[in-house]
Design a protein around this motif. Sequence first.
Motif, short mmCIF file in Angstrom:
data_model
loop_
_atom_site.label_atom_id
_atom_site.label_comp_id
_atom_site.label_asym_id
_atom_site.label_seq_id
_atom_site.Cartn_x
_atom_site.Cartn_y
_atom_site.Cartn_z
N ALA A 224 -59.22 26.65 -13.99
CA ALA A 224 -60.53 26.20 -14.48
C ALA A 224 -61.61 26.48 -13.45
N LYS A 225 -62.79 26.81 -13.94
CA LYS A 225 -63.92 27.05 -13.06
C LYS A 225 -64.51 25.73 -12.60
N GLU A 226 -64.68 25.60 -11.30
CA GLU A 226 -65.25 24.38 -10.73
C GLU A 226 -66.12 24.73 -9.54
N ARG A 227 -67.31 24.13 -9.52
CA ARG A 227 -68.26 24.32 -8.41
C ARG A 227 -68.83 22.94 -8.09
N LYS A 228 -68.17 22.23 -7.21
CA LYS A 228 -68.53 20.83 -7.02
C LYS A 228 -68.48 20.46 -5.54
N MET A 229 -69.40 19.57 -5.14
CA MET A 229 -69.42 19.04 -3.77
C MET A 229 -69.65 17.54 -3.82
N THR A 230 -68.86 16.80 -3.05
CA THR A 230 -68.97 15.34 -2.97
C THR A 230 -69.28 14.93 -1.54
N ILE A 231 -70.27 14.06 -1.39
CA ILE A 231 -70.66 13.55 -0.07
C ILE A 231 -70.50 12.03 -0.08
N VAL A 232 -69.74 11.52 0.86
CA VAL A 232 -69.49 10.08 0.96
C VAL A 232 -70.23 9.53 2.18
N GLY A 233 -71.12 8.58 1.92
CA GLY A 233 -71.89 7.96 2.99
C GLY A 233 -71.62 6.47 3.10
N SER A 234 -72.21 5.86 4.11
CA SER A 234 -71.98 4.43 4.34
C SER A 234 -72.74 3.56 3.34
N LYS A 235 -73.82 4.09 2.74
CA LYS A 235 -74.61 3.33 1.78
C LYS A 235 -74.33 3.73 0.33
N LYS A 236 -74.31 5.04 0.09
CA LYS A 236 -74.10 5.56 -1.25
C LYS A 236 -73.28 6.85 -1.19
N MET A 237 -72.91 7.33 -2.36
CA MET A 237 -72.14 8.56 -2.47
C MET A 237 -72.82 9.49 -3.46
N LEU A 238 -72.55 10.78 -3.33
CA LEU A 238 -73.26 11.80 -4.11
C LEU A 238 -72.29 12.85 -4.60
N VAL A 239 -72.50 13.34 -5.83
CA VAL A 239 -71.71 14.43 -6.37
C VAL A 239 -72.65 15.49 -6.93
N PHE A 240 -72.48 16.73 -6.46
CA PHE A 240 -73.24 17.87 -6.95
C PHE A 240 -72.29 18.75 -7.76
N ASP A 241 -72.56 18.88 -9.05
CA ASP A 241 -71.77 19.72 -9.95
C ASP A 241 -72.66 20.87 -10.40
N ASP A 242 -72.45 22.04 -9.84
CA ASP A 242 -73.32 23.18 -10.11
C ASP A 242 -73.15 23.72 -11.53
N LEU A 243 -72.10 23.30 -12.23
CA LEU A 243 -71.88 23.77 -13.60
C LEU A 243 -72.47 22.81 -14.64
N ASP A 244 -72.97 21.69 -14.19
CA ASP A 244 -73.58 20.71 -15.10
C ASP A 244 -75.08 20.98 -15.17
N ASN A 245 -75.51 21.62 -16.23
CA ASN A 245 -76.92 22.00 -16.36
C ASN A 245 -77.84 20.82 -16.65
N GLU A 246 -77.30 19.76 -17.25
CA GLU A 246 -78.11 18.59 -17.61
C GLU A 246 -78.26 17.61 -16.46
N MET A 247 -77.15 17.29 -15.81
CA MET A 247 -77.18 16.33 -14.69
C MET A 247 -76.36 16.87 -13.52
N PRO A 248 -76.90 17.87 -12.80
CA PRO A 248 -76.13 18.47 -11.70
C PRO A 248 -75.92 17.55 -10.51
N LEU A 249 -76.74 16.51 -10.40
CA LEU A 249 -76.66 15.63 -9.25
C LEU A 249 -76.53 14.18 -9.70
N LYS A 250 -75.53 13.49 -9.17
CA LYS A 250 -75.34 12.07 -9.48
C LYS A 250 -75.21 11.29 -8.17
#
Length: 336
Positions: A224-250
């Motif tokens: 499966a094609k996947e282009r994703k990056m997850t960043i874990v911080g002390s306050k919050k966490m972030l997920v960048f999904d380059d294949l999600d055209n509607e909500m690429p960043l959460k």
Amino acid sequence: MINCALIGYGYWGPNIAKSLNRIKGVNLVVICDKDLGRQAEAKLSYPQAEITNDTDSLFDSTNLDAIIIATPASTHYQLAVRGLKAGKHILIEKPITTNTVEAKSLIELNKKVKKIVMVGHTFEYNPTVLTMKQIIKDDGLGKIYYIYSTRVNLGQIRGDVNALWNLAPHDISILNFLLDTQPFEVMAFGACYLQKGIEDVVFAVLRYQGNILVKIHVSWLDPAKERKMTIVGSKKMLVFDDLDNEMPLKIYDKRVDTGEVARGLATEYKIKLHSGDIYAPQIENKEPLLEELNHFFGCIKNNKQPLTDLENGLRVVQVLEACQKSLVNKNKWIKI
């Protein structure tokens, strides 16, 4: 009017040509490729441009201001050297070269000829990545603990470079950009399944200052094609999904709060899990490649240093080279 030539009309070249046609003040006058089929495709799409397989004529031309190099990585250095010596501005696709010696050589050459030279680290012009950069700068995630990225698909399988050199430049350039530095130590391991001596899958571990740990997984042998990056911080966490055209960043309002509690002579840790809302920020609808090309030609017009300059390209190649050294040295940690 800036007259431009494009060398390489294979996988990425057509995307570049299409974007060039949308930029005012830029004229795509020559497309160069050795493959006859690609030449025919280019002629159909760009009848106004000269279609050739002769790079010598490009470097000798007095009608050209800039050259974009979108050829296999092993050819980047020689083409860039010839272009600079011919007095052309140069945009080189990633990776800028296949070793640090050549990258440093380009830097030294350009100190003499003083042309605009830029590397095509497209993600540094991606509005989602720029938003991530601002969130980190504003301390929106707190202290960065660790990051992991996945860039996999079935294909495109290369015969000139392995999956590390083909795919990981994207992730490394994003990481260096977000963290404002490069790793000081790397380790990598992978395996060759389809071609001898060419890794189809690579896992790389990077250590950045501040005890930030990063894992990169790249492969062209995946279901499966996947282009994703997850960043874990002390306050919050972030997920960048380059294949999600509607909500690429959460942005995830999730964290772990810890505190010390005295229990007689002993000290225990009090751990509290926090799980709040998920937020998807609005991202500007801009095309990264078009933004990158506009920046390149803007730097030529205004004689400005590109954001992704030769030094930027060198830093990415240094990481790639260290990872490659780890691959061939039984997965040893390699200092940068």
